[in-house]
Structures are given as structure tokens and as C-alpha cells.
Design an enzyme around this catalytic site. Structure first.
Site, short mmCIF file in Angstrom:
data_model
loop_
_atom_site.label_atom_id
_atom_site.label_comp_id
_atom_site.label_asym_id
_atom_site.label_seq_id
_atom_site.Cartn_x
_atom_site.Cartn_y
_atom_site.Cartn_z
N GLY D 150 76.48 -66.92 -2.45
CA GLY D 150 76.70 -67.04 -1.02
C GLY D 150 76.11 -65.86 -0.28
O GLY D 150 75.77 -64.83 -0.86
N CYS D 151 75.99 -66.02 1.04
CA CYS D 151 75.36 -64.97 1.85
C CYS D 151 76.24 -63.71 1.88
O CYS D 151 75.76 -62.60 1.61
CB CYS D 151 75.08 -65.48 3.25
N TYR D 152 77.50 -63.86 2.19
CA TYR D 152 78.39 -62.70 2.20
C TYR D 152 78.49 -62.06 0.82
O TYR D 152 78.42 -60.82 0.70
CB TYR D 152 79.79 -63.10 2.68
#
Lengths: 347, 347, 347, 347
Positions: D150-152
């Protein structure tokens, strides 16, 4: 306050509804008694619009839950098309300002052409007064039902109408390149209005087919004394609020841009909300944000015989809810600027 | 109005100066009699801030052109560092709210450490009252010189101070991750604040070295009853207005996030401008824009024994000019919310 | 690569300089050997433009520190006015693309009128080839000195020139309402370009007096075969990149908007970077961001006998650095799209 | 190219799908042979994403219309939850990078807790390799199915994992205050993501309940060698692209921020995409926009024994599609940066 005007807002869950609330909570003569929103009925308004928390407001209800005996005045901020039936069903003693487009066009055939169906309340359409206050004040004062002008038509007509009335510009080849913030498109979830689709870019839309064109043409034709077809090209701006109209016109023979400016200064010299800027100053939408102001600039064109009119408003205030309250003030005999005194918010 | 308070604004060409004007033109007890701006002296304010055109305002002058006999009250919105000399030179009968950082720190050594020079008016520094109204109302009422709190310290201290006073959170390892709009950096031309350098991106700045850290620590230490060093990390947001403080705290043994929220609801239950949101609701800066409001949310953390405090204000209003007027109202005996009644502007 | 073209960029600390670097670090035939910036000399470029960190680039130097023996090709991205002397002083064997306005106007009197002084290198002005590639490819291939077109002139002339050449539109009363992102104003610290002054609002500027007007008129007059004066009204948009030209034109007798679109499709059918959109589709600046593309839409007007041309580019790419590289590719015999292949960045 | 890898993208009508196309049209080893979008099937991609017009691409189809015999490699960019069935139904010879969250969590119970249902393809969940390339390169090279982070989690783990592995920071009380652009929320029409609801304001969301928390904890726990619960608080930024993670950590006894920076410099010294900034320099999301870069800054905290890690990525590139291509390159034996060479787009 026992003598407060008891006001209902139909369609309080949209941006123009919320803007009416924002302004009316400060209006000393008004008490908000009903706020409707069909799909959000039962909720406090603050759940839908958290910036309006902290005020003592009625919860949202459905239109058929409103007790009309307790209402004196109605703002109708419903979507275009749904409004005719609703207003036709209201007790006729109620004064109404309608913010939709449903009663703006006087001509039933023009309405049918642009909206795709016959008007459902033609007698109300005939009764409705077009609420461009600075141009139509006397009629508004006497009106029961006011059709509040559209945002683009407000920004476009305020500079154009006095000049056409006085024959200072020609009515042919008027070109209106208009720029609008995205709040004019409402709060409904649409992909085209997502942040990622609006930020950091511009584009034209509704080219040669936007429904505000016939509304502008109606006023322009009346002022020019003959039928006018004009160019109206709206563009979507990466900003929430503001309308900027850049209007390219032909001068009447012998006239100059200075003549136009002088005429507009004169036409609006007693007005609270319309201000003509000094020569060489271009108006900016950010300088009217949150206010009911309209700023107008006039420039000579490099092309001989032409001039440029620049006009800015906040689409949600002078282009919608502020002008609606200005209409209400006139209809009720209040000072015209009551509840509309706040200065623009910049930056 | 013959009894109006005659107000001067020193430094009217900056954003906080303009914001004072925006709010004070609506204040029924105030008449603006002098607006200063050294480099813009001689111009009408509307030339510097076109959104304030249309109001009857004095032209900009230099400070040494002000006739102090005609002034009752002074807002000083000058840059940090230049303010001490100016305020020391004013007639001592004048009440003053200073929006700079010059009088906020009580400790002369802390001042010297963070600002790089000895304070030039230490006796005024001793006299100045810290104007975080909700925490210090009695002292403000009696003050002649009020040091208006910084934007970050306002957003940070409003949620923290009551909880520390009551021992509901621990004073160690407080982490304040703060986010600010760019108007807090002022209107001076700096490359770092150009649109192209601010839009569509975020970054931290002044990491572990921002001058608001000692101001927050001063209040937090006083509330905790012991010296506190805390983390304060500001971030620049691509927006004009707004402060968002995300504060990560340790609960006192046995306490819960619900206890914190209940304590804050109780602490602010009579307040006009501070509102604690229901459980599960996170505040948004856009919901206080243009208003003097502060919204606070309280959340349990996933990490046992910790909680999250979220707080938002408009940095130019509750974080500067609005709070300055709130202070003036108290100092002059006006209702605390006078001139500050407007609802937030959204969207 | 021993055979790489050794390229110098004069003025690498501005946005167009950085954009040249961004694109050229990917160009397989180019090696950047000198980057100049008078006030930043001595620094690594990554200190001035952190997004260009991580590439193996020479540090910034002053122009007089460049060893011209090691340079084959020069991009000059200096401010208007300072460029003439610099280019005149370069070894004449060097090929040059100049991104400033200094060599765009062929007529020395027009230059003097708009820029306020006589041209300092009139012989170079006579030699310079106008680098609107799609319109002037053959001359560019043979040129030593190319004047890279301005951003507004690129967006305006690409749709206009083929139509004027073929007599499909009239040359009188051409109105160009142009909208630009703020990066076109450069990276110098100016109050007018601060985030707070640009975001969330629009306004016209340089009305009837922008220096790109004579540049557009030069090309339009040549294509029309007669002197043309036109309306060019630029507006500043709250965005970093992008030019949108909305061009309002009169059709030649008997011609339609469909005729215009067909002619443009035909004119650009072999082009890599110019694309004419299907009927009814309006171009958006965000759909060319970061690319060398130009999108064109053609619409009939509601006003009989008129049409609307809409054109978009990225002002820093096709409006500046991308087109400059396109010119270099032609001048050096590389494939025209080399280093310019990347797709636009959206959202 | 006869030997090109034939690639299918499932879910090409979302932002991550479009971003895969943007990058892959430049990848010399790849040919896009199938693009799926259930509701948009039959349309050219350029109708859905006009910025991708002008490339020779297959029209959109439904998944069940794909001829798998002509496909060598699959990117799956479908919404979370729908992906498990789709990937389970693919021919097992196909290599797959899945951009959804469906295969990121190794623990079936953690998955069920956070996603509300039992995993539908537990054997694939066991097979899937977590594609944080810099941390897991060897496993990725050998993988058939990669779960793209995921991005985070990407922005958070890149600075944290090496420091935890080396025992330089403590695993307790890790606080991640994360800021994201709105493109991470996808292109579906949601009121909360409208321009008017996102621009000019910030707020936290998913406080203490965001599904990326367990993904980060999984990696952090593994690196720390013990179960870790941490604070992860995401905030929505008024920008399209970018993740900024501000991570507040406790130093291991005797360690300093300089030790952390040195360790990170060493950990990433051979990496193409991760760069540790000099002391005192804070990373900005706008400096990685459009690129696969991650920038990391390390700062001492004012609070003794603590440090601050700042990390930025473009959420659609290193946080999604760029990292997915980086994974593909490894799985296929291509150079790791192929197709990912472009420099960031600034401004």
C-alpha cells in the site's frame, strides 16, 4: 424575536441551501423555522454541513413534513425541474424566492426547447419576476414569486444591460467567455467534479449549449430591443467559488471604452453591491469571495472599435444565495443589504 | 457614532492587518481612524487589498504620521522584532493588542535564546498578558497590553491545557504534528511561498526549531506544573488558511479518551468559539474558515494508554486577528463575540 | 557516450531551465555539460531544484565560467532583454535555441515598440528562425539560431495558422481569451505570484497590452497575407502548468466548424504532438501536463457564421522547454520526439 | 517487438490502472494486450482517460473477454475484496502483481478482522510475496504472485525497517502521522472527494482504524522481532498526488539522529529509487511527483531520546503502479528501473 420573519429553506443540503443558512443566521429579521432535504431528513444540519454546527437550527425534514402555517417566506433551492411542482403546491400566501432555473425564462417555448419538456406551472412562470435586483428593483419589491438569476447571467448582465439600454455597444457578436468555480455544479457526487479531475487544470464545457445562454439572451434582447443570439462559453476553474465573465463587445460608432466605464459608473453609483473599478484595474474573483459584491472593469481593445468588459462575483452569493436574500429584503421592505454586509474573505 | 472606539492598526498591509479591517468594518463599537504601512503610505487601502474597496477607510500612513490624540486603541500587526520599540513609544494610556511574538514569552532568557537578541522592552514584557482568552479571561479583562497568541500555540494549547491542568494526560512525550496554510507566512514576496512552490505538495519545515515551540511549552509547562519539552513539527499545506494540530498524548493511568472528551466538553461548555465534536468526528480546517471557531476532536489510539487530540482553527482569525478582537472586546467591556459572529465560509 | 551532444543550459535556475534538465536527462543523445545561474553559481542544481537530485549533473556556474570548447549546443533560458548580448557573445559555431522573446519578432520597430529599446543584435534577429516546428519545420532544420515561440503564441497559432492559410476563417475580429498557469511567470519572488494571491481565484492581466500579442499577430498576419490586429486577453489560473486558448473566429462564407476540424485533422495528420479531438470533445490542460502535446477542439458557435477553437498545451513543455528540445532534435537530425516521449501526468 | 512481454491490466479505468498504462507505454519490453474495465467495456481507453489518447492501445474489455493464451503477465488493479476470486481463476502459469490489499496480510485472522470476512483464496495468500522491493528483493525475484504494498505502508516502512532491524530505534510508541493526496481514494464518484470538499482544507480520517495500520504493523513487527502496535493517523491533503509520512520514534539508548541517518544512507546506498537527504533538509512530496522516488529526511527531536523521520513518495507511483512495475521488472529479469526512469514533474 416575536416579529421575526419565519423562513423555510427547501433544499438545505446543497451548497446554495447551506449558503442561505450561513447568511441568514446573521440576519436580524429572520428566523429559520424549516430546513428540508429529502434524503437527509431527520439529521441535524451540522451532520451534513459541519461548518454550520453551533447554531440553533431546526433539524432537516422532508418537504411534506413542513408545517406551512408557521412559515412566512420560502427559499426554494431545489434542483432544476423538480421545483415547478413544489412551488405550485405551496400556500399561495407565501412569498417565494426560487433559486432554480425553473421560472427564469419568460417564454414557454424557449423553456421547452432548452429543458426538454413543457413547463408544468405556466401561470407561475408568467407571474414570476426576474430578480436581477439592480436592473429590476421596482418589480421585485412588488413580487410574490421571484426567479433568482443564474450565476453566469448575473455576472454577464450586470455590465451588459446598461450599455445596451443606452446604445453604447452593439448587440451583435457579443462574446462571453466565462470562468466558474466548481461549486456551481453542486454537491452531488459526480466523477467530473472530483478533486483529481478539477484541480490544476482548466477546460471549457457546455460549449454552445449551456442553459444559461438563453437566460442571458433574454435579458440582453430586452435591453437591446431586438432578439439577440450571443456566444456564451463557460469554463471550469480549479477553485470552489467565483465567476469571471470576460465579455468582448463592439462599440457603437464613435464610442470609447471610457464612455462605457462612465456609463457604468453612473448606472451603479447608488448601488451597495456593484462597483466599477478605475481604468486599468482588472477585477479578481478572489476579491469578492463570500460577499454579495460584483466588480466590473472596462478596457479598450487593441482591435479598433471594440472593448472588453470584465466582471466578477461569488457564484454562491451574488450568483445565488446572497442575491436571493437581497430579493427577500426588497420583497419584505428590509434594507437591501441586511444580512449581506460582510466583507469578502481574502486570501 | 460619537462614542465609537477609535482604533489604529499598525501594519495594515499584511494579511493579519487586512483581516483586522475585514472584521472591524462590521464591529458596531469601532471606528478605524488610522491604518499604517511604512512602504505603502499614501495609498488607499483598496489599492493594496482590493477586497476592502468600497468601505470608508482612512488612507495608509506611516506610524509617525498618526495623531495619537485621536486614537483610543491600537492593534499592532508588525513583524516580529520591530514591535518592541514601536509599542514602547506609544502613549501609555493606549490599550494595545500586539499580534507579533514580541511579548508572548515571559522569560527574558527564553526570548533571547529563540530570537537572538535581548528583549528591548523588558518592562512591557513583564506587563503583557497572554491573550489566550478561554484560558486567561480574567487577566485579559484587566490588561492594558495583551500579547496575542500565535496560531500554532492557539490550536495546540486549547485542547492541551485543560487536560494537563486536570492531570488527565501526561506531560512527557507530547507530540504535536501541526499543519498550516501558507497565509501564516505573510504577504512578503518569498520564493518559497510562490504558488508553484506550495500547491500540490506538502512538507515539514522548521523541524525541531520553530519559534512557536517555546510559546507552547510555556503554556504547557504552566498547566502541567513543571518544565515540559515537547515535539512540535509544523508542515506547510497547499491552502491559504487553516491550522490543524494533531496531538499525540499519553493518558494518565486509568484514564480513557472518553474521559478526555468529557473534560474538554466541560471546560468549554460556556464558550462561544470552542466546540468539542462528538466521538468519532474529526475536525476539518475548512469548516472554520473565516470564523473565530476552534473545533476539537478526541480519539482513542490503537496503542494502549494513548490518545489523539485533533484541533482546527483559521490561522488568520482565531489564530490572529479574530482572537485579537476577542481580546479587545474583553479589554473594553464589549460582548466577547462582537464583530466575530459570522459563520464559516464553506466551501 | 563519446558521441553525445554536449549541451549547455544558460539560466538553469528558472522553471524552464529545470524543465530542460528534466527532459534532457532522459535524452539518449545528450550530455549536459554546463548549467549556468549567475546568483546561484557554485551550488549543485539539486539544492535549487530538489526534484532533480539523484542525477549526475554539473554544478551551477556563471556564464563566464563556461568552457565553450566543450560545448556543442546551447539552450538559452535567460530573462527577456538580457539574452541578446549573451547570444551575440557566443562562439558562432554553436547552435542555439533561445527560449526568451528576444529573437521572436522579425520587425525591429515592433520589437522596439513593445520592449522599449532598440534591439541590440539586429543581425542575429534577422538570422533567427521562428521555431514553431509544425509550421516551420524546414527552416528549423537548417537553422543555427532558433527563437523558441512563447507559450501563448504556440497555443494560439497551432489552431489558427492552417485555417488562415486555407482561407477557412476570416482574419478580422479574432478574439483569443487565454488562460495560463502561474509557472509562466517564472520563479522570481513576486507578491502577485504568492500562493495566497493565486489560489482559488482568477483574473485577467496585461489586458490589451501583453507582449505575446505582437508575436501572435506576426504569425497570423503572415498566414493571412495581410496585417492583422487581434484581441489577446490572458488570464491567470490557479494552477502551476497549462495554457488554454479559447479562440473566437468568424467563418469564411459558406464554411462550417466541421470544415475547420477537417482541415486541422488534415494539417496535423502526420504530427506526433498535435492532436485534433473528435467533434464535441473539449480539451483539458490537465490532459497534456508534463507532455509536449497540443490538443485542439473545434466547435460551432450559436452565433451564425462563427466558430470556437479550443487549444491546450503545457506551457513549460510544448510552450517552452519541450518545444525547444523538439527544435534541437530537428537542428541536429535526431528523431523529432526523442526525449519527449513521456505520456502526460494525470491526475 | 515479437519478444515483448504481453501484459494485461485488470481494472484499467481507475487511477492506478491509468498510471500503469502511462508508465508501460514507455517500457521497451512490454506490449499491452488487454485492458479491462467491467462498466466501461467497449470504449477506447482515451474516452475514459483522455491524457492517454494518441497511443496505440487495445479497447477496454470485460475480464471474461480476455484471451489468456495471449497474455504473459497480469497487473491486477481491482478494488479490494473483488480481487481474490479473480486471481484464483487465472491460469496458474501467469505471473501476477496485485495492487489491491487482498494478499498483503500474511495472517488469515488479521485479514478477517480488518476486512470483515474470511479470505477466499488462503492458499494464494500463503504464496504471495510482499513486494516492498528494497526490503524483499530476493523473494520478489522468485515470486509468481506479488502483493504490491500500500501507499502508506511503503512510505512508512522504507525509513522504519532498516532502523528496527539494526536496533537503532525502539518499537514501542511509534507514531506515524501520514498525509496523502486524494488520488489514493480512487476515481469513484464520492461526495467526500469532490473538489469543494477537499480543496483548501485538511483533516484526519480513519483515525485509529485505517486498514493500512495492520499492514505496517506486519512489517514493523517482523523487523522488530516482536509484535508491535503503533499509531497510524492518516490525513487528507488538498492535492492529487503524494504521501508524506512524519514518523516520531524513540532512539535506542545511546543512539542519535545522526546514527539513524547514517544507517539509512548505508541501507539504501545502492538503490535507484530511495534517497536519504542531507542533515537539515526536509523532503517535499512535490519533488517526487510522477516518479518512483522515495526521499527520506532524518531530524533530531527537541525531546531528548527521540527522533523524527520524514518520508515522501508519489502514492500512484512508488505507492502503487511504479512499484508494481519495479516488481514486474524483478520477476522478469529486466533492469529494475526500466520504464521508471523519468524525473519528477515540478512544479
Amino acid at each position: 424575536m416575536s416579529t421575526a420573519l419565519r423562513v423555510a429553506i427547501l433544499g438545505a443540503s446543497g451548497y446554495t441551501g447551506a449558503e442561505l443558512v450561513r447568511l441568514l443566521v446573521r440576519h436580524p429579521d429572520v428566523r429559520l423555522v424549516a430546513l428540508t432535504a429529502e434524503r437527509q431528513a431527520g439529521k441535524p444540519l451540522a451532520e451534513v454541513f459541519p461548518h454550520l454546527g453551533g447554531y440553533d437550527l431546526p433539524d432537516l425534514v422532508k418537504i411534506d413534513q413542513v408545517d406551512w402555517d408557521g412559515v412566512d417566506f420560502v427559499f426554494c433551492a431545489l434542483p432544476h425541474g423538480t421545483t415547478q411542482d413544489v412551488i405550485a403546491s405551496l400556500p399561495p400566501r407565501l412569498k417565494v424566492v426560487d433559486l432554480s432555473a425553473d421560472f427564469r425564462l419568460h417564454d414557454v417555448e424557449t423553456y421547452a426547447t432548452w429543458y426538454g419538456h413543457a413547463h408544468k406551472a405556466p401561470e407561475l412562470q408568467a407571474e414570476a419576476v426576474y430578480g436581477l435586483v439592480e436592473d429590476n428593483r421596482a418589480a421585485v419589491k412588488a413580487a410574490r414569486l421571484v426567479a433568482n438569476p443564474g450565476c453566469y447571467p448575473t455576472a454577464s448582465q450586470l455590465p451588459l444591460l446598461p450599455l445596451l439600454r443606452q446604445g453604447l455597444i452593439l448587440a451583435d457578436d457579443i462574446i462571453i467567455d466565462a470562468k466558474s468555480g466548481v461549486s456551481g455544479a453542486g454537491r452531488d457526487a459526480k466523477q467530473a467534479n472530483l478533486y483529481g479531475e478539477v484541480a490544476e487544470g482548466v477546460h471549457a464545457y457546455g460549449v454552445a449549449g449551456h442553459r444559461h445562454a438563453p437566460e442571458i439572451e433574454q435579458g440582453v434582447s430586452e435591453a437591446a430591443g431586438k432578439p439577440v443570439v450571443l456566444n456564451f462559453t463557460p469554463h471550469l476553474m480549479p477553485m470552489s467559488r467565483g465567476i469571471h465573465a470576460s465579455i468582448y463587445v463592439k462599440l457603437a460608432p464613435g464610442k470609447t471604452a471610457d464612455d462605457l466605464r462612465a456609463a457604468l459608473v453612473d448606472a451603479y453609483k447608488g448601488e451597495t453591491f456593484v462597483r466599477v473599478l478605475p481604468a486599468g484595474v482588472a477585477p479578481q474573483t478572489r476579491h469578492v469571495k463570500g460577499s454579495n459584491h460584483c466588480l466590473i472593469g472596462v478596457f479598450p481593445d487593441r482591435v479598433p472599435g471594440r472593448a472588453i468588459l470584465l466582471s466578477v462575483i461569488d457564484n454562491l452569493v451574488k450568483g445565488a444565495s446572497g442575491q436571493a436574500i437581497q430579493n427577500m429584503n426588497l420583497m419584505m421592505g428590509y434594507p437591501e443589504d441586511r444580512g449581506l454586509e460582510q466583507a469578502p474573505l481574502f486570501p
